[in-house]
Design a protein around this motif. Sequence first.
Motif, short mmCIF file in Angstrom:
data_model
loop_
_atom_site.label_atom_id
_atom_site.label_comp_id
_atom_site.label_asym_id
_atom_site.label_seq_id
_atom_site.Cartn_x
_atom_site.Cartn_y
_atom_site.Cartn_z
N GLN A 17 0.85 -1.16 -0.06
CA GLN A 17 0.09 0.18 0.06
C GLN A 17 0.72 1.35 0.19
O GLN A 17 0.49 2.30 -0.59
CB GLN A 17 -0.71 0.03 1.23
CG GLN A 17 -2.16 -0.66 1.11
CD GLN A 17 -1.96 -2.24 1.10
OE1 GLN A 17 -1.14 -2.83 1.88
NE2 GLN A 17 -2.55 -3.19 0.43
N HIS A 18 2.13 1.11 0.63
CA HIS A 18 2.74 2.15 0.61
C HIS A 18 1.98 3.59 1.20
O HIS A 18 2.57 4.66 0.70
CB HIS A 18 3.66 2.50 -0.83
CG HIS A 18 4.64 1.69 -1.07
ND1 HIS A 18 5.78 1.52 -0.57
CD2 HIS A 18 4.69 0.34 -1.74
CE1 HIS A 18 6.59 0.43 -1.24
NE2 HIS A 18 5.81 -0.25 -1.90
N PHE A 19 1.60 3.31 2.36
CA PHE A 19 0.77 4.63 2.85
C PHE A 19 1.69 5.75 3.31
O PHE A 19 3.08 5.33 3.75
CB PHE A 19 -0.07 4.02 4.11
CG PHE A 19 -1.30 3.31 3.72
CD1 PHE A 19 -2.00 3.64 2.54
CD2 PHE A 19 -1.51 2.26 4.14
CE1 PHE A 19 -3.13 2.97 1.87
CE2 PHE A 19 -2.67 1.54 4.13
CZ PHE A 19 -3.56 1.74 2.84
N GLY A 20 1.53 6.81 2.98
CA GLY A 20 2.44 7.95 3.22
C GLY A 20 3.10 8.63 1.95
O GLY A 20 3.66 9.76 1.97
N ALA A 21 2.92 7.74 0.94
CA ALA A 21 3.69 8.26 -0.33
C ALA A 21 2.30 8.30 -1.42
O ALA A 21 1.23 7.87 -1.26
CB ALA A 21 4.73 7.19 -0.99
N THR A 23 2.34 11.66 -1.32
CA THR A 23 2.04 12.80 -0.40
C THR A 23 1.08 12.10 0.66
O THR A 23 0.14 11.36 0.27
CB THR A 23 1.50 14.15 -1.01
OG1 THR A 23 0.35 13.66 -1.35
CG2 THR A 23 2.51 14.53 -2.05
N ALA A 24 1.05 13.00 1.86
CA ALA A 24 0.15 12.66 2.93
C ALA A 24 -1.31 12.75 2.38
O ALA A 24 -2.15 11.91 2.44
CB ALA A 24 0.31 13.39 4.03
N LYS A 25 -1.42 13.81 1.46
CA LYS A 25 -2.99 13.97 0.92
C LYS A 25 -3.17 12.96 -0.03
O LYS A 25 -4.40 12.37 0.03
CB LYS A 25 -3.00 15.33 0.00
CG LYS A 25 -4.27 15.72 -0.50
CD LYS A 25 -4.38 17.21 -1.00
CE LYS A 25 -5.59 17.51 -1.51
NZ LYS A 25 -5.57 18.86 -2.16
N GLU A 26 -2.44 12.51 -1.14
CA GLU A 26 -2.80 11.50 -1.89
C GLU A 26 -2.71 10.05 -1.18
O GLU A 26 -3.72 9.12 -1.52
CB GLU A 26 -1.83 11.29 -2.94
CG GLU A 26 -1.78 12.45 -3.84
CD GLU A 26 -0.75 12.59 -4.87
OE1 GLU A 26 -0.65 11.78 -5.76
OE2 GLU A 26 0.51 13.14 -4.87
N SER A 27 -2.07 9.85 -0.11
CA SER A 27 -1.96 8.72 0.78
C SER A 27 -3.16 8.38 1.30
O SER A 27 -3.98 7.48 1.47
CB SER A 27 -0.71 8.44 1.37
OG SER A 27 -0.86 7.51 2.20
N LYS A 28 -3.92 9.62 1.85
CA LYS A 28 -5.10 9.56 2.51
C LYS A 28 -6.33 9.12 1.73
O LYS A 28 -7.08 8.16 2.37
CB LYS A 28 -5.54 11.04 3.09
CG LYS A 28 -6.76 10.93 4.23
CD LYS A 28 -6.51 12.16 5.34
CE LYS A 28 -7.79 11.96 5.93
NZ LYS A 28 -7.88 11.35 7.18
N LYS A 67 4.34 9.19 12.54
CA LYS A 67 2.79 10.16 12.71
C LYS A 67 1.99 9.47 11.39
O LYS A 67 2.31 9.39 10.39
CB LYS A 67 3.21 11.28 12.47
CG LYS A 67 2.01 12.42 12.67
CD LYS A 67 2.57 13.77 12.49
CE LYS A 67 1.31 14.54 12.79
NZ LYS A 67 1.70 16.15 12.45
N GLY A 68 0.71 9.43 11.87
CA GLY A 68 -0.27 9.28 11.07
C GLY A 68 -0.68 7.84 11.14
O GLY A 68 -0.60 7.16 12.01
N TYR A 69 -1.68 7.42 9.99
CA TYR A 69 -1.95 6.07 9.93
C TYR A 69 -2.94 5.56 11.12
O TYR A 69 -3.18 4.28 11.24
CB TYR A 69 -0.69 5.12 9.78
CG TYR A 69 0.24 5.54 8.79
CD1 TYR A 69 0.02 5.98 7.42
CD2 TYR A 69 1.42 5.94 9.39
CE1 TYR A 69 1.09 6.54 6.67
CE2 TYR A 69 2.52 6.44 8.84
CZ TYR A 69 2.26 6.60 7.39
OH TYR A 69 3.30 7.09 6.56
#
Length: 162
Positions: A17-21, A23-28, A67-69
């Motif tokens: 999934q590569h969450f965080g890449a 960008t944070a906005k696209e990842s969300k 941070k995040g997720y």
Amino acid sequence: MKISLQPNKKVYFASDQHFGAPTAKESKIREEKFIRWLDEIKADAQVLFLMGDLFDFWHEWNHVIPKGYVRVLGKLAELKDSGIELYMFVGNHDLWMKNYFEEEIGCKVFFDKQYFEINGKNFLLAHGDGLGPGDKGYKRMKKLFTNPFAQWGFKWLHPDIA
């Protein structure tokens, strides 16, 4: 490891999934889709295999995680609490995992390939990076990244710098 599926239950796999890449906005946006998918499979899942690179970068310091997720982590904890078995294979973007997933979520973490027998069928499961022939540059880099001394040194960097 042997898994016998209950009637009307399934095994699910998710990888990279590569969450965080990038960008944070696209990842969300992808994170929200992934969470919806986890909600969909909850009714008939018995086992979920996360095959690595759930995050684009994951490193656990002694008292800090990236941070995040929070919604992804919370949803995984919810699945585990509902009785779904979770197995995580460490990928090349999250090979700095320590014990967070096992202690906080109850997700078994594997750093190497594993053999599973699921309903009498044999499976060899792994993230897959660096397992085939060639790609010697990556294999050298992976040795550095998994070296205990290099990991010890990296953990002394402040997370904002790392």
